[in-house]
Design a protein around this motif. Structure first.
Motif, PDB file in Angstrom:
ATOM      1  N   ALA A  43       0.780  -1.151   0.112  1.00 49.25           N
ATOM      2  CA  ALA A  43       0.069  -0.185  -0.037  1.00 49.25           C
ATOM      3  C   ALA A  43       0.871   1.384   0.118  1.00 49.25           C
ATOM      4  CB  ALA A  43      -0.883  -0.124   1.159  1.00 49.25           C
ATOM      5  N   PRO A  44       0.424   2.214  -0.671  1.00 53.69           N
ATOM      6  CA  PRO A  44       1.085   3.623  -0.494  1.00 53.69           C
ATOM      7  C   PRO A  44       1.308   4.012   0.878  1.00 53.69           C
ATOM      8  CG  PRO A  44      -0.639   3.782  -1.964  1.00 53.69           C
ATOM      9  CD  PRO A  44      -0.927   2.438  -1.242  1.00 53.69           C
ATOM     10  N   GLU A  45       2.274   4.945   1.343  1.00 55.29           N
ATOM     11  CA  GLU A  45       2.572   5.628   2.484  1.00 55.29           C
ATOM     12  C   GLU A  45       2.823   6.923   2.148  1.00 55.29           C
ATOM     13  OE1 GLU A  45       6.275   3.700   4.237  1.00 55.29           O
ATOM     14  OE2 GLU A  45       6.602   3.188   2.188  1.00 55.29           O
ATOM     15  N   VAL A  46       2.337   7.794   3.178  1.00 62.28           N
ATOM     16  CA  VAL A  46       2.505   9.240   2.939  1.00 62.28           C
ATOM     17  C   VAL A  46       3.983   9.545   3.451  1.00 62.28           C
ATOM     18  CG1 VAL A  46       1.405   9.671   5.314  1.00 62.28           C
ATOM     19  CG2 VAL A  46       1.435  11.582   3.658  1.00 62.28           C
ATOM     20  N   LEU A  47       4.295  10.520   2.632  1.00 60.00           N
ATOM     21  CA  LEU A  47       5.899  10.822   2.944  1.00 60.00           C
ATOM     22  C   LEU A  47       5.774  12.388   3.490  1.00 60.00           C
ATOM     23  CD1 LEU A  47       7.520   9.773  -0.484  1.00 60.00           C
ATOM     24  CD2 LEU A  47       7.740   8.812   1.985  1.00 60.00           C
ATOM     25  N   ILE A  48       4.933  13.161   2.629  1.00 54.97           N
ATOM     26  CA  ILE A  48       5.116  14.685   2.798  1.00 54.97           C
ATOM     27  C   ILE A  48       3.540  15.156   2.819  1.00 54.97           C
ATOM     28  CG2 ILE A  48       5.624  17.000   1.796  1.00 54.97           C
ATOM     29  CD1 ILE A  48       8.157  15.521   2.742  1.00 54.97           C
ATOM     30  N   TYR A  49       3.064  16.052   3.817  1.00 52.38           N
ATOM     31  CA  TYR A  49       1.723  16.637   3.834  1.00 52.38           C
ATOM     32  C   TYR A  49       2.011  17.935   3.553  1.00 52.38           C
ATOM     33  CZ  TYR A  49       1.997  17.516   8.636  1.00 52.38           C
ATOM     34  OH  TYR A  49       2.460  17.986   9.818  1.00 52.38           O
ATOM     35  N   ALA A  50       0.967  18.880   3.020  1.00 49.05           N
ATOM     36  CA  ALA A  50       0.896  20.518   3.027  1.00 49.05           C
ATOM     37  C   ALA A  50       2.092  20.852   2.263  1.00 49.05           C
ATOM     38  CB  ALA A  50       0.754  20.943   4.287  1.00 49.05           C
ATOM     39  N   ALA A  51       2.579  20.213   1.195  1.00 48.90           N
ATOM     40  CA  ALA A  51       3.377  20.312   0.614  1.00 48.90           C
ATOM     41  C   ALA A  51       4.880  20.229   0.945  1.00 48.90           C
ATOM     42  CB  ALA A  51       3.390  21.903   0.009  1.00 48.90           C
ATOM     43  N   SER A  52       5.287  20.446   2.052  1.00 48.10           N
ATOM     44  CA  SER A  52       6.560  20.532   2.656  1.00 48.10           C
ATOM     45  C   SER A  52       6.769  20.092   4.202  1.00 48.10           C
ATOM     46  CB  SER A  52       7.253  21.950   2.540  1.00 48.10           C
ATOM     47  OG  SER A  52       6.426  22.794   3.435  1.00 48.10           O
ATOM     48  N   ASN A  53       5.530  19.474   4.652  1.00 48.41           N
ATOM     49  CA  ASN A  53       5.871  18.998   5.953  1.00 48.41           C
ATOM     50  C   ASN A  53       6.237  17.346   6.017  1.00 48.41           C
ATOM     51  OD1 ASN A  53       4.827  21.309   7.957  1.00 48.41           O
ATOM     52  ND2 ASN A  53       3.542  21.532   6.295  1.00 48.41           N
ATOM     53  N   LEU A  54       7.214  17.030   6.663  1.00 51.82           N
ATOM     54  CA  LEU A  54       7.525  15.619   6.854  1.00 51.82           C
ATOM     55  C   LEU A  54       6.673  14.782   7.692  1.00 51.82           C
ATOM     56  CD1 LEU A  54      10.043  13.876   5.464  1.00 51.82           C
ATOM     57  CD2 LEU A  54      11.091  14.241   7.620  1.00 51.82           C
ATOM     58  N   GLN A  55       6.102  13.724   7.137  1.00 50.43           N
ATOM     59  CA  GLN A  55       5.355  12.945   8.267  1.00 50.43           C
ATOM     60  C   GLN A  55       5.921  12.252   9.202  1.00 50.43           C
ATOM     61  OE1 GLN A  55       2.102  12.352   8.073  1.00 50.43           O
ATOM     62  NE2 GLN A  55       1.485  10.792   9.038  1.00 50.43           N
ATOM     63  N   ASN A  56       5.552  12.231  10.372  1.00 49.63           N
ATOM     64  CA  ASN A  56       6.390  11.550  11.427  1.00 49.63           C
ATOM     65  C   ASN A  56       6.617  10.275  11.137  1.00 49.63           C
ATOM     66  OD1 ASN A  56       5.494  13.503  13.133  1.00 49.63           O
ATOM     67  ND2 ASN A  56       3.901  12.485  14.285  1.00 49.63           N
ATOM     68  N   GLY A  57       7.758   9.865  11.082  1.00 51.09           N
ATOM     69  CA  GLY A  57       8.648   8.615  11.041  1.00 51.09           C
ATOM     70  C   GLY A  57       9.223   8.579   9.634  1.00 51.09           C
ATOM     71  N   VAL A  58       9.073   9.494   8.815  1.00 51.02           N
ATOM     72  CA  VAL A  58       9.637   9.714   7.496  1.00 51.02           C
ATOM     73  C   VAL A  58      11.031  10.080   7.504  1.00 51.02           C
ATOM     74  CG1 VAL A  58       9.650  10.413   5.071  1.00 51.02           C
ATOM     75  CG2 VAL A  58       7.396   9.684   6.229  1.00 51.02           C
ATOM     76  N   PRO A  59      11.930   9.301   6.674  1.00 54.81           N
ATOM     77  CA  PRO A  59      13.359   9.703   6.806  1.00 54.81           C
ATOM     78  C   PRO A  59      13.581  11.179   6.456  1.00 54.81           C
ATOM     79  CG  PRO A  59      13.227   7.606   5.958  1.00 54.81           C
ATOM     80  CD  PRO A  59      11.803   7.879   6.168  1.00 54.81           C
ATOM     81  N   GLY A  60      14.702  11.896   6.756  1.00 56.83           N
ATOM     82  CA  GLY A  60      14.782  13.241   6.581  1.00 56.83           C
ATOM     83  C   GLY A  60      15.310  13.225   5.063  1.00 56.83           C
ATOM     84  N   ARG A  61      15.611  12.373   4.495  1.00 53.26           N
ATOM     85  CA  ARG A  61      16.157  12.521   2.988  1.00 53.26           C
ATOM     86  C   ARG A  61      15.035  12.994   1.836  1.00 53.26           C
ATOM     87  NH1 ARG A  61      16.116   6.899   3.892  1.00 53.26           N
ATOM     88  NH2 ARG A  61      14.880   5.672   2.577  1.00 53.26           N
ATOM     89  N   PHE A  62      14.011  12.858   2.611  1.00 58.20           N
ATOM     90  CA  PHE A  62      12.684  13.262   1.744  1.00 58.20           C
ATOM     91  C   PHE A  62      12.354  14.507   2.081  1.00 58.20           C
ATOM     92  CE2 PHE A  62      11.518   9.383  -0.319  1.00 58.20           C
ATOM     93  CZ  PHE A  62      11.974   8.347   0.573  1.00 58.20           C
ATOM     94  N   SER A  63      12.321  15.640   0.851  1.00 55.53           N
ATOM     95  CA  SER A  63      11.904  16.995   1.330  1.00 55.53           C
ATOM     96  C   SER A  63      10.693  17.255   0.210  1.00 55.53           C
ATOM     97  CB  SER A  63      12.826  17.890   1.248  1.00 55.53           C
ATOM     98  OG  SER A  63      13.500  17.898   0.289  1.00 55.53           O
ATOM     99  N   GLY A  64       9.902  18.161   0.501  1.00 55.72           N
ATOM    100  CA  GLY A  64       8.894  18.800  -0.569  1.00 55.72           C
ATOM    101  C   GLY A  64       9.120  20.235  -0.608  1.00 55.72           C
ATOM    102  N   SER A  65       8.673  21.018  -1.642  1.00 56.23           N
ATOM    103  CA  SER A  65       8.642  22.341  -1.803  1.00 56.23           C
ATOM    104  C   SER A  65       7.474  22.651  -2.807  1.00 56.23           C
ATOM    105  CB  SER A  65      10.160  22.877  -2.187  1.00 56.23           C
ATOM    106  OG  SER A  65      10.187  22.095  -3.601  1.00 56.23           O
ATOM    107  N   ARG A  66       7.407  23.827  -2.863  1.00 53.69           N
ATOM    108  CA  ARG A  66       6.412  24.446  -4.012  1.00 53.69           C
ATOM    109  C   ARG A  66       6.785  25.877  -4.294  1.00 53.69           C
ATOM    110  NH1 ARG A  66       1.124  28.325  -1.702  1.00 53.69           N
ATOM    111  NH2 ARG A  66       0.361  28.781  -3.644  1.00 53.69           N
ATOM    112  N   SER A  67       6.505  26.144  -5.700  1.00 57.89           N
ATOM    113  CA  SER A  67       6.675  27.347  -6.387  1.00 57.89           C
ATOM    114  C   SER A  67       5.378  27.443  -7.079  1.00 57.89           C
ATOM    115  CB  SER A  67       7.673  27.307  -7.363  1.00 57.89           C
ATOM    116  OG  SER A  67       8.157  28.427  -7.974  1.00 57.89           O
ATOM    117  N   GLU A  68       4.310  28.308  -6.421  1.00 59.56           N
ATOM    118  CA  GLU A  68       3.144  28.499  -7.079  1.00 59.56           C
ATOM    119  C   GLU A  68       2.410  27.571  -7.510  1.00 59.56           C
ATOM    120  OE1 GLU A  68       4.275  32.827  -9.019  1.00 59.56           O
ATOM    121  OE2 GLU A  68       3.539  31.277 -10.324  1.00 59.56           O
TER     122      GLU A  68
END
Lengths: 108, 123
Positions: A43-68
């Motif tokens: 099954a899928p697992e959430v990594l990032i929510y609200a564009a840039s917030n790391l889900q609890n327990g997800v490794p710090g090598r994942f990051s999200g950003s937004r430009s418009e």
């Protein structure tokens, strides 16, 4: 419905590589954008929510950003368990959330 | 620990009704700020949201499936269900139930998923 376009659809990379995946919305969705990883047969697992917030327990090598209206998921150093398919997911429209078509990350 | 477990018919004949149930353990489906959802994934394809019981009490359905879908909840059994009628081969998919965290400013990530159940539509 809000359409989400992911690119690329496929990419080949090696362990340790920096990987970037992009998702563009057909209209403004503010930062109502989540990212998921789906490993084969799981099954899928959430990594990032609200564009840039790391889900609890997800490794710090994942990051999200937004430009418009363009969103980016970055994996700073690809690990063996990261060979998977990634999906973006907009929730700006509460009544009609939609997913991007997916990006499959394969071993080079 | 939260667990979601899908169950139901794995083989459904065309034109009949697909019925699935999601049993939830380790959390209450009546808990504030959480919503409960169904999604599906045809073999080799992407994810499609089917519908959810939103934490506000409203039930939302995917507009493309709305005429065929019914979601229901049994709070006494801590489970929720999906019925999809008039199925065709295009409804063959892995069906997932999932929890939605609706307390994070409306960003609604699917934060916990069942393992999924493959339902095949075939005569």
């Amino acid at each position: 419905d809000i359409e989400m376009t992911q690119s690329p659809s496929f990419l080949a990379a090696s362990v340790g590589d920096r990987v970037t995946i992009t998702c563009r919305a057909s209209q403004s969705i503010a930062n109502y954008l989540n990212w998921y990883r789906q490993r084969p047969g799981r099954a899928p697992e959430v990594l990032i929510y609200a564009a840039s917030n790391l889900q609890n327990g997800v490794p710090g090598r994942f990051s999200g950003s937004r430009s418009e209206a363009e969103f980016t998921l970055t994996i700073s150093s690809l690990q063996p368990e990261d060979f998977a398919t990634y999906y973006c997911h907009q929730t700006y429209s509460t009544a009609q959330p939609t997913f991007g078509g997916g990006t499959k990350v394969e071993i080079k | 620990q939260l667990q979601l477990q899908e169950s139901g018919s794995r083989l459904v004949k065309p034109s009949q009704t697909l019925s699935l149930t999601c049993a939830v353990s380790g959390d209450s489906i009546s808990r504030d700020n959480y919503s409960w959802s169904w999604l599906r994934q045809p073999p080799g394809k992407g994810l499609e949201w089917i519908g959810y019981f939103y934490h506000t009490g409203t039930t939302y359905y995917n507009s493309s499936l709305k005429s065929r879908v019914t979601l229901s909840v049994d709070r006494s059994k801590n489970q929720f269900s999906l019925k999809l009628n008039s199925v065709t081969a295009a409804d063959t998919a892995v069906y997932y139930c999932a929890r939605v965290f609706s307390g994070a400013g409306g960003y609604d990530p699917f934060d916990s998923w069942g393992q999924g159940i493959l339902v095949t539509v075939s005569s």
